[in-house]
Design an enzyme around this catalytic site. Sequence first.
Site, short mmCIF file in Angstrom:
data_model
loop_
_atom_site.label_atom_id
_atom_site.label_comp_id
_atom_site.label_asym_id
_atom_site.label_seq_id
_atom_site.Cartn_x
_atom_site.Cartn_y
_atom_site.Cartn_z
N GLU A 25 0.83 -1.34 -0.14
CA GLU A 25 0.03 -0.12 0.05
C GLU A 25 0.95 1.31 -0.05
OE1 GLU A 25 -3.65 0.35 2.50
OE2 GLU A 25 -2.47 2.12 3.42
N TYR A 156 -11.25 -6.27 10.30
CA TYR A 156 -10.53 -5.84 11.74
C TYR A 156 -10.59 -7.00 12.91
CZ TYR A 156 -11.63 -1.26 9.62
OH TYR A 156 -11.66 -0.41 8.81
#
Length: 309
Positions: A25, A156
């Site tokens: 990323e 998450y």
Amino acid sequence: MTAAARPAELPLFGQMPGDISVSFEFFPPKSEKMEAQLWDAITQLAPLAPSFVSVTYGAGGTTRERTHATVARIIRETGLVPAAHLTCVGASKAEIAEIVDQYWDAGVRRIVALRGDPPPADGGKFVPHPEGYTSAADLVAGLTARHDFDISVAAYPEVHPEALSAEADLDNLKRKIDAGASRAITQFFYSTDAYFRFLDKVLAAGITAPILPGIMPVTSFAAIRRMSGNTEIPGWLEAMFEGLDERPGPRALVAAVAAADLCKRLYDGGVRDFHFYTLNKAEQAYAICQLLGLRPNTKPVTNPVENAA
């Protein structure tokens, strides 16, 4: 007492086969200096043949334009497969449709679809645009209906800070996958137990899509604390970085080894796909991949999208 010897007295990362897949990323640069740093990172990491590279995105026209420009340049100048981030924040469905049409026309086939963080002006609470998408699952459904994108979403392991419960958070992930997402990428974490417990819950919920672990080397312990949300910061990790706040060189070395150790424990548990939050710096991510046995691809990387309109 003596320490237990490893088989054949191999070092911790001895004979790692390198049978892993990685993705990276990046965030769009805000200045010429930051742009140079970004492209240096991309150039260094490209030979590792990542499955894709994602570019982050924030609310507001300027940020969107920077993301689009970065993604367009990746397509134009490299053989890498870009994944453009999109959020629900501050945009109508019509505006998002215009953005994704531009991406599609530019050859982008991967999207990272997120609800997005609300701007500070909203008091930290997400408020949907009156004519926009109300959630990441809603956004995924809209993207899927418009084009045949390969879509990644967020997960998450230690529960989203705004979730009502762990069960509600898992239900939300299932809605995103059911809406058309191909995989999830986790928030960074430092507990392998938390990740594997999460995988057990994911499978029990009937979710079979890949859940890529998001790996964040510690570049700044203060920054990690600020971004952690519900992520547990183990005491042993804090102890490792004690006294290194003003020593960036040693801190970077310790961070690479700590993150590589996390990845090795995930690898030993069967994980073969890793997503690295690079913060536009190549050295740590490259070092971790090296320790995991991944070596540069000597052949040119080709982009499979290609030329599809």
